[in-house]
Design a protein around this motif. Structure first.
Motif, PDB file in Angstrom:
ATOM      1  N   THR A   1      -2.608   4.497  -5.664  1.00  7.72           N
ATOM      2  CA  THR A   1      -2.466   5.663  -4.804  1.00  7.72           C
ATOM      3  C   THR A   1      -1.804   5.226  -3.507  1.00  7.72           C
ATOM      4  OG1 THR A   1      -4.478   6.662  -5.711  1.00  7.72           O
ATOM      5  CG2 THR A   1      -3.657   7.530  -3.609  1.00  7.72           C
TER       6      THR A   1
ATOM      7  N   GLU B   1      -7.081  -2.865  -9.086  1.00  8.23           N
ATOM      8  CA  GLU B   1      -6.858  -1.460  -9.421  1.00  8.23           C
ATOM      9  C   GLU B   1      -6.631  -1.228 -10.906  1.00  8.23           C
ATOM     10  OE1 GLU B   1      -4.672  -0.433  -5.146  1.00  8.23           O
ATOM     11  OE2 GLU B   1      -3.503  -0.800  -6.963  1.00  8.23           O
TER      12      GLU B   1
ATOM     13  N   GLU C   1       0.834  -1.207   0.000  1.00  4.94           N
ATOM     14  CA  GLU C   1       0.000   0.000   0.000  1.00  4.94           C
ATOM     15  C   GLU C   1       0.866   1.254   0.000  1.00  4.94           C
ATOM     16  OE1 GLU C   1      -3.099   0.403  -0.328  1.00  4.94           O
ATOM     17  OE2 GLU C   1      -4.188  -1.372   0.350  1.00  4.94           O
TER      18      GLU C   1
ATOM     19  N   HIS D   1      -2.995   3.282 -11.650  1.00  4.25           N
ATOM     20  CA  HIS D   1      -4.128   3.659 -10.794  1.00  4.25           C
ATOM     21  C   HIS D   1      -3.826   3.434  -9.319  1.00  4.25           C
ATOM     22  CE1 HIS D   1      -6.712   4.161 -14.343  1.00  4.25           C
ATOM     23  NE2 HIS D   1      -6.063   3.108 -14.822  1.00  4.25           N
TER      24      HIS D   1
END
Length: 429
Positions: free
Chosen positions: A220, A153, A98, A218
């Motif tokens: 984040t 994603e 992440e 995509h």
């Protein structure tokens, strides 16, 4: 003047290309689009390397037992140690993905795992072998959850189940090829040479994976703060549907881990007494898993998620019962059905997790993978213990209990869905 039908067709064609069309503005990958095939093949190779490394000792357990002078339960820890370490590390590794990105974490994980794989053949004792295998499993923990999150994603929703099915198909090919290759190499050169061969194959897969996988568009970055991670995990565990999917994945893998940890011991004993090369070739039935996992999207479209799970349970149960026969044909047919049912159920459950989670997808997938590999570790250990206590019948009994658990959880989900549908009607009245 052109006919009216031609004008209407042209109007629709122009409308389809306008920016207001969702399909036109969606830059995520889709079948037939640029980068999709590279992505699919790269993750397929990652799946091949993951399962080839993770289960590299499974087909060799009888040889390891004989060479190191240990029983089936002790040797099974060379598998359970790897899957257990993966289960423990998959959530922390998902948190790293992440923050630092899916592709970065997957690349690092696979690199460390293949380097350890080159050291495994030189383990001087069972204890060192188990320790190296545990380290390898911990390294591989960065792959499964990150791969699922990457797909969620970067791939359009309509193509998600099919894309995850291809990744799972790579798992089945890796599991099959690793076991088949190790079986024949071990028969000629010993189990250490067989593990070295798997390590070299995994290196090639890792290099190709890194060269092929498209850069994420995509992603984040998220936070690495433990409090944020804990809040995300609590949110997922508070979702009844996600919890049911986690339990289903663990139970399916309990069956699979038990069966394939013990099958080598059964086939080397009477009345079969097969040589190691032929036992390794038995794992060609993984090709059935490749087909069933890749077809998971069509099964869900036709039967719904619960219907597809019931079909997977029925197939697995039939295979367990057939495998009790004393004929090699019945045993092989049983393995085919167990493998088809398991991979279909796993693909349906894992893709449903990615579809259900609307945030913290890496953590949602990590929790599924953690439960999945806990099931593998528990299944391998309990399967070996059941085999030691009651023979193959004991292992099959363990498998039947696990599939009964899948049915119970799925039935409970159906009941919960009906109750939630009635609730708004009751409030309205």
């Amino acid at each position: 003047m052109p006919p009216a039908s031609s004008g209407a067709a042209a109007t629709h064609a122009v409308a389809a290309r306008t920016p207001s069309s969702p399909e036109a503005t969606d830059t995520r990958l889709a079948p037939g689009g640029p980068g999709y095939r590279r992505m699919a093949f790269a993750l397929f190779l990652a799946g091949v390397a993951t399962f080839a490394l993770l289960y590299s000792t499974q087909a060799l357990l009888p040889l390891i037992s004989s060479d190191l002078g240990v029983n089936a339960s002790a040797a099974s820890w060379t598998v359970s140690g790897a899957t257990g370490a993966l289960a423990l590390c998959v959530l922390p590794m998902s948190a790293l993905s992440e923050r630092f990105g899916r592709r970065t974490v997957m690349t690092a994980s696979l690199s460390v795992a293949v380097l350890v794989g080159l050291l495994v053949p030189f383990a001087p004792s069972l204890g060192v072998l188990i320790a190296l295998r545990a380290l390898q499993g911990a390294a591989l923990a960065g792959l499964p959850a990150s791969a699922m999150a990457y797909l969620a994603e970067e791939v359009r929703p309509k193509a998600l189940i099919a894309a995850i099915g291809l990744f799972v198909a790579g798992n089945s090919i890796g599991g099959m090829s690793g076991r088949v290759i190790t079986g024949w190499v071990a028969q000629e050169f010993g189990w250490r040479a067989a593990l070295g061969t798997v390590g070299v194959i995994a290196v090639a897969c890792a290099v190709a994976f890194r060269l092929l996988l498209p850069a994420p568009r995509h992603f984040t970055p998220g936070s690495l703060r433990p409090r944020v991670l804990a809040r995300t995990v609590r949110g997922h565990l508070a979702n009844p549907l996600l919890v049911r999917l986690y339990v289903i994945g663990a139970l399916f893998m309990t069956v699979f881990g038990a069966v394939y940890t013990v099958i080598g011991y059964r086939l080397t004993a009477a009345p079969f007494s097969l040589p190691q090369g032929l036992i390794g070739s038995i794992f060609l039935v993984y090709l059935v898993g490749t087909v069933s996992s890749a077809a998971a999207g069509k099964l869900v479209a036709r039967l719904g998620r619960r219907g597809a799970l019931y079909l997977a349970v029925g197939t697995t149960t039939s295979g367990l019962l057939l495998s009790l026969g004393e004929s090699i044909v019945l045993v092989l047919l049983g393995l085919v059905l167990i493998t088809a049912g398991f991979f279909a159920g796993h693909a349906v459950a894992s893709s449903s997790v990615s579809h259900t989670a609307t945030h913290g997808r890496a953590q949602a997938s990590a929790l599924y993978q953690s439960m999945y590999y806990i099931g593998s570790s528990v299944g391998g250990t309990l399967g070996a213990m059941a085999f030691h206590a009651g023979g193959w019948e004991g292992t099959v009994t363990l498998g039947l209990v696990a599939v009964l658990g899948v049915v119970s959880v799925t039935l409970w989900g159906s009941h919960a869905a009906r109750v939630s549908q009635r609730a708004p009607l009751a409030t309205a009245h």
